[in-house]
Design a protein around this motif. Structure first.
Motif, PDB file in Angstrom:
ATOM      1  N   LEU A 120       3.560  -5.309   9.196  1.00  0.00           N
ATOM      2  CA  LEU A 120       3.386  -5.363   7.587  1.00  0.00           C
ATOM      3  C   LEU A 120       2.075  -5.123   6.643  1.00  0.00           C
ATOM      4  CD1 LEU A 120       5.526  -8.439   6.656  1.00  0.00           C
ATOM      5  CD2 LEU A 120       6.199  -5.880   7.358  1.00  0.00           C
ATOM      6  N   GLN A 121       1.343  -5.651   7.805  1.00  0.00           N
ATOM      7  CA  GLN A 121      -0.135  -5.699   7.304  1.00  0.00           C
ATOM      8  C   GLN A 121      -0.569  -4.494   7.567  1.00  0.00           C
ATOM      9  OE1 GLN A 121      -2.382  -7.518   5.241  1.00  0.00           O
ATOM     10  NE2 GLN A 121      -3.183  -5.569   5.012  1.00  0.00           N
ATOM     11  N   GLU A 122      -0.880  -3.625   8.721  1.00  0.00           N
ATOM     12  CA  GLU A 122      -0.964  -2.419   9.703  1.00  0.00           C
ATOM     13  C   GLU A 122       0.568  -1.558   8.699  1.00  0.00           C
ATOM     14  OE1 GLU A 122      -0.002  -2.435  13.833  1.00  0.00           O
ATOM     15  OE2 GLU A 122      -1.802  -3.563  14.180  1.00  0.00           O
ATOM     16  N   ALA A 123       1.609  -1.625   7.991  1.00  0.00           N
ATOM     17  CA  ALA A 123       2.063  -0.958   7.560  1.00  0.00           C
ATOM     18  C   ALA A 123       1.930  -0.752   6.211  1.00  0.00           C
ATOM     19  CB  ALA A 123       4.257  -1.690   7.487  1.00  0.00           C
ATOM     20  N   THR A 124       1.303  -1.423   5.259  1.00  0.00           N
ATOM     21  CA  THR A 124       0.534  -1.768   4.178  1.00  0.00           C
ATOM     22  C   THR A 124      -0.646  -1.119   4.474  1.00  0.00           C
ATOM     23  OG1 THR A 124       1.777  -4.365   3.982  1.00  0.00           O
ATOM     24  CG2 THR A 124       0.050  -3.072   2.051  1.00  0.00           C
ATOM     25  N   THR A 125      -0.780  -1.579   4.731  1.00  0.00           N
ATOM     26  CA  THR A 125      -2.523  -0.303   4.945  1.00  0.00           C
ATOM     27  C   THR A 125      -2.099   1.227   5.722  1.00  0.00           C
ATOM     28  OG1 THR A 125      -3.877  -1.980   5.800  1.00  0.00           O
ATOM     29  CG2 THR A 125      -4.931  -0.426   6.197  1.00  0.00           C
ATOM     30  N   ALA A 126      -1.869   1.506   6.177  1.00  0.00           N
ATOM     31  CA  ALA A 126      -1.547   3.174   6.262  1.00  0.00           C
ATOM     32  C   ALA A 126      -0.434   3.624   5.056  1.00  0.00           C
ATOM     33  CB  ALA A 126      -0.300   3.070   7.467  1.00  0.00           C
ATOM     34  N   CYS A 127      -0.030   2.656   4.508  1.00  0.00           N
ATOM     35  CA  CYS A 127       0.638   3.695   3.499  1.00  0.00           C
ATOM     36  C   CYS A 127       0.328   3.367   1.713  1.00  0.00           C
ATOM     37  CB  CYS A 127       1.749   2.269   3.036  1.00  0.00           C
ATOM     38  SG  CYS A 127       3.013   2.655   4.242  1.00  0.00           S
ATOM     39  N   GLY A 128      -1.286   3.261   2.323  1.00  0.00           N
ATOM     40  CA  GLY A 128      -2.506   3.356   0.811  1.00  0.00           C
ATOM     41  C   GLY A 128      -2.403   2.059   0.299  1.00  0.00           C
ATOM     42  N   GLY A 129      -2.113   0.574   0.936  1.00  0.00           N
ATOM     43  CA  GLY A 129      -2.168  -0.757   0.179  1.00  0.00           C
ATOM     44  C   GLY A 129      -0.541  -0.746   0.200  1.00  0.00           C
ATOM     45  N   ALA A 130      -0.224  -0.329  -0.797  1.00  0.00           N
ATOM     46  CA  ALA A 130       1.283  -0.638  -0.887  1.00  0.00           C
ATOM     47  C   ALA A 130       2.427  -0.004  -0.532  1.00  0.00           C
ATOM     48  CB  ALA A 130       0.932  -0.577  -2.391  1.00  0.00           C
ATOM     49  N   LEU A 131       3.133  -0.319  -0.243  1.00  0.00           N
ATOM     50  CA  LEU A 131       4.686  -0.102   0.575  1.00  0.00           C
ATOM     51  C   LEU A 131       5.620   0.956  -0.026  1.00  0.00           C
ATOM     52  CD1 LEU A 131       5.650  -3.625   3.411  1.00  0.00           C
ATOM     53  CD2 LEU A 131       4.352  -1.237   3.189  1.00  0.00           C
ATOM     54  N   SER A 132       6.340   1.303   0.083  1.00  0.00           N
ATOM     55  CA  SER A 132       6.979   2.756  -0.780  1.00  0.00           C
ATOM     56  C   SER A 132       8.468   0.932  -1.149  1.00  0.00           C
ATOM     57  CB  SER A 132       8.097   3.445  -0.139  1.00  0.00           C
ATOM     58  OG  SER A 132       8.496   3.453   0.980  1.00  0.00           O
ATOM     59  N   ASN A 133       9.302   1.599  -2.217  1.00  0.00           N
ATOM     60  CA  ASN A 133      10.594   0.769  -2.771  1.00  0.00           C
ATOM     61  C   ASN A 133      11.822   0.450  -1.505  1.00  0.00           C
ATOM     62  OD1 ASN A 133       8.862  -0.170  -5.120  1.00  0.00           O
ATOM     63  ND2 ASN A 133      10.327   1.276  -6.658  1.00  0.00           N
ATOM     64  N   GLU A 134      11.282   1.526  -0.820  1.00  0.00           N
ATOM     65  CA  GLU A 134      12.562   1.954  -0.272  1.00  0.00           C
ATOM     66  C   GLU A 134      12.206   1.094   0.995  1.00  0.00           C
ATOM     67  OE1 GLU A 134      15.219   5.906   2.452  1.00  0.00           O
ATOM     68  OE2 GLU A 134      12.558   5.971   1.649  1.00  0.00           O
ATOM     69  N   MET A 135      10.976   0.645   2.162  1.00  0.00           N
ATOM     70  CA  MET A 135      10.369   0.376   2.475  1.00  0.00           C
ATOM     71  C   MET A 135      11.032  -0.612   2.478  1.00  0.00           C
ATOM     72  SD  MET A 135       7.280   0.974   5.028  1.00  0.00           S
ATOM     73  CE  MET A 135       7.234   0.141   6.630  1.00  0.00           C
ATOM     74  N   GLN A 136      10.854  -1.624   1.098  1.00  0.00           N
ATOM     75  CA  GLN A 136      10.154  -3.232   1.404  1.00  0.00           C
ATOM     76  C   GLN A 136      11.884  -3.487   0.867  1.00  0.00           C
ATOM     77  OE1 GLN A 136       7.868  -4.935  -1.728  1.00  0.00           O
ATOM     78  NE2 GLN A 136       7.014  -2.680  -2.351  1.00  0.00           N
ATOM     79  N   CYS A 137      12.885  -2.556   0.352  1.00  0.00           N
ATOM     80  CA  CYS A 137      14.424  -2.583   0.286  1.00  0.00           C
ATOM     81  C   CYS A 137      15.016  -2.945   1.753  1.00  0.00           C
ATOM     82  CB  CYS A 137      15.080  -1.610  -0.831  1.00  0.00           C
ATOM     83  SG  CYS A 137      14.627  -1.911  -2.421  1.00  0.00           S
ATOM     84  N   GLN A 138      14.545  -2.282   2.706  1.00  0.00           N
ATOM     85  CA  GLN A 138      14.950  -2.026   3.762  1.00  0.00           C
ATOM     86  C   GLN A 138      14.309  -3.705   4.703  1.00  0.00           C
ATOM     87  OE1 GLN A 138      13.840   1.705   5.072  1.00  0.00           O
ATOM     88  NE2 GLN A 138      15.800   2.712   4.466  1.00  0.00           N
TER      89      GLN A 138
END
Length: 684
Positions: A485-503
């Motif tokens: 989740l930390q790697e994903a947040t970093t890769a996505c520019g510091g914030a996960l997309s709404n769709e990704m958070q919902c999933q």
């Protein structure tokens, strides 16, 4: 040479290569004989007939006969016929002769030979064909300086459209030769070919484009409107939409817009879409031309035009009906990419014409075994967007998926296809079991740049598997880990997309957090999961789509069973789901005021018993179901599964069942039956 000797020689190449070569070019036939052979070649109407003529006269072929034969190869036969051609002995000998004679060909001849190879787009791997391509490429490289501007334009087009002819050296030589002969560029045809070629090559050379722009500006009045549209298209690809030529072409095309054919209309619309220029007046003019000349649109133009309009958020029902009607007539001629683009356009506009979608599904089924993965995933994703189900298409796609290990699919294609299966709520065990043996590290490292980050695609795949009621242990443990989740947040520019958070929230709701085998730690993820739940709750509230009249009708009936003061509309559960209607009863079955549970911290644990029965009423409109059936979509099924897991009694009211209830009394009886109560119980 006898057939047996020829076979022996081929199998012993290059030992007998020289012998065959001498035999093939041993004699020069009389000029009259060459002309006669050429007429026979031109008159051939099939590849089979062409190979028979080749077999009969090959030893008498001169350069022109060879070039004419390859020209006919490029024009005759369907794709599958040309694929079979690669194994034809007569064709192998023709390639061999072409390679030998290439040394004596003029630049003019080589230019036409290159065009035939590019037009035919053969993917033969036999050494004779590969030798031919290499020979043409070598001789072309040596003869570029001798080409006229017309042949430079033709050769540029050929190199751009056939990867096997493409080298940096040839491209640079072509550019330099064109710059030197710049003043000879005088026709719209040549300018269109040059711009098309270098736009496709994504070649950056300002001096080259300044030369072509200058000549185009000087001779613009000689352009045919279709040529102007083609140059317009190429300029948009190269990002040259702020040049003087672009503005001149814009004025020229607007003035002559009524003369555009189908391809011209599609090119202009695509150019506007590519630079995001929604010019409503211009688009209205294109619409008028399209409606008058729809029969002039081929498959490529139909698909590109529809896609361009949707990309510009331009919708006209009459126009889209006309595009659909003409497309249905030509679907058998559509390429896989055209089918994909056309379907994507109608899916994005949310304008579903069942006959068109069924036709595309049928056409796609026949092409599916040969489709490029990206076209497969685009078609699947388009069907998923509008919940359009075709069981034959699903079964055919499953066979395609099971013929190839999922690790060989690109991550973004795999994610879109699994999303399709999730929306259709249909898959098979053979495919699902493949996900037990995947490496997420390999997925992340091997993923190519797309509109989504690799971590987003991994989450989408896992979410799809969750919808399909399967939980691969390794994928689940990796995704629900602080490191991922930390790697994903970093890769996505510091914030996960709404769709990704919902999933991620729905994935977390599906997990048994007490299962020690999964090695999950809820405490480490608690703050992240709370945030995902909040995002999910906000998204769920904004996506309510039940018909207002349907909702009101159900409420009016239900209030005769459950007093209105105990009934809640659009009730938000502690798990983030918004329900259409909600009420609670005590142990005796009497309705009571709902308990406030919004402050619960244990987000992924069942609700406390509290001697209450909790009822969720879902008023399910058309969006909850697949288009061609009364089956729920995967996401709708997942919601029911989650709410039942956490202690709710799920009552679902499908629109087609409610529509059959003609009287108020029948509606009351229906609701009581759904609730499992006798009709007299709880009546107000």
């Amino acid at each position: 040479m006898s057939h047996s000797c020829y076979k022996y020689a081929i199998n012993r190449w290059p030992t007998y290569y020289l012998a065959i070569s001498k035999r093939l070019i041993a004699t020069r036939p009389p000029r009259g004989e060459v002309v006669k052979i050429n007429r026979e070649i031109i008159s051939c109407n099939s590849l089979k007939e062409l190979m028979e003529v080749t077999q009969l006269h090959l030893q008498d072929f001169d350069n022109i006969n060879v070039i004419t034969a390859f020209d006919r190869v490029s024009r005759l036969g369907r794709k599958q016929e040309r694929i079979r051609l690669c194994n034809d002995r007569a064709f192998a000998r023709l390639c061999q002769l072409g390679a030998l004679k290439s040394e004596a060909m003029t630049g003019h001849n080589l230019s036409h030979m290159a065009w035939s190879l590019a037009k035919g787009k053969l993917k033969c791997q036999n050494w004779q064909y590969l030798d031919l391509v290499q020979a043409v490429k070598t001789q072309l490289d040596s003869n570029i300086q001798s080409l006229s501007i017309e042949k430079l334009a033709l050769t540029s087009w050929s190199v751009a459209n056939y990867q096997q002819l493409k080298t940096d050296t040839i491209i640079d030589k072509l550019a330099r030769a064109i710059i030197r002969r710049g003043e000879q560029i005088k026709t719209g045809h040549d300018i269109n070919q040059l711009y098309h070629a270098f736009a496709k090559l994504q070649y950056q050379n300002n001096q080259l484009y300044e030369v072509i722009d200058r000549q185009a500006g000087l001779h613009l009045e000689t352009f045919r409107i279709q040529e102007a549209a083609g140059v317009y298209h190429s300029l948009s690809i190269l990002g040259r939409d702020n040049t003087k030529l672009w503005h001149k072409l814009s004025i020229f095309i607007r003035y002559h817009v009524l003369k555009l054919d189908g391809r011209g209309v599609a090119n202009v619309a695509w150019s506007l879409a590519n630079i995001g220029n929604k010019d409503d007046i211009f688009l209205d003019n294109l619409k008028q031309v399209a409606l008058e000349r729809m029969k002039m649109f081929g498959p490529d133009a139909l698909a590109v035009f529809a896609w361009s309009l949707v990309s510009l958020d331009y919708f006209d029902q009459k126009l889209f009906d006309a595009i659909a009607k003409e497309s249905l007539k030509q679907l058998s001629k559509f390429s896989s990419q055209n089918l994909s683009n056309l379907l994507l356009a109608y899916a994005k506009s949310d304008y579903v014409i069942p006959k068109l979608f069924e036709g595309i599904a049928d056409a796609a089924i026949s092409k599916l075994p040969f489709m490029e993965p990206q076209a497969v995933s685009n078609i699947a994703l388009s069907f998923a967007k509008v919940n359009f189900d075709s069981q034959i298409f699903i079964d055919t796609l499953l066979r395609r998926m099971n013929q190839r290990n999922i690790n060989r699919w690109k991550l973004h294609d795999l994610a879109d296809i699994m999303y399709f299966f999730a929306k259709m709520n249909s898959c098979d065990d053979a495919l699902l079991k493949q996900f037990d043996n995947v490496s997420i590290d390999d997925w992340l490292q091997g993923s190519q740049p797309t509109r989504f980050m690799p971590h987003e695609l991994v989450v989408r795949i896992l979410w799809s598997l969750i919808v399909l009621n399967t939980q691969p242990k390794d994928i689940l443990s990796t995704v629900l880990s602080p490191q991922f989740l930390q790697e994903a947040t970093t890769a996505c520019g510091g914030a996960l997309s709404n769709e990704m958070q919902c999933q991620l929230h729905q994935i977390a709701m599906s997990v048994d957090w007490m299962n020690q085998d999964l090695n999950l730690n809820l405490d480490l993820l608690h703050s992240d999961l709370i945030k995902y739940r909040q995002t999910f709750s906000s998204s769920a509230q904004s996506s309510l789509s039940t018909s207002y009249s349907f909702h009101v009708d159900v409420v009016m009936a239900l209030e005769n069973i459950v007093p209105s003061e105990f009934l809640r509309s659009e009730h938000i559960t502690p798990f983030g789901y918004t329900t259409d209607l909600y009420f609670e009863t005590d142990t005796s079955g009497a309705a009571i005021h709902p308990e406030d549970l919004q402050s619960m911290n244990q987000t992924y644990q069942p609700l406390p018993d509290s001697n209450r029965q909790r009822y969720v009423i879902e008023i399910d409109g058309k969006t909850h179901f697949l288009r061609n059936s009364q089956e729920y979509t995967g996401p709708s099924t997942l919601k029911s599964r989650h709410l039942e897991k956490f202690g709710y009694n799920m009552i679902q009211i499908p629109h087609f069942e409610w529509a059959n209830l003609k009287s108020f009394r029948s509606k009351l009886q229906y609701l009581n039956r759904k609730l499992g109560w006798k009709e007299t119980t709880h009546s107000a």
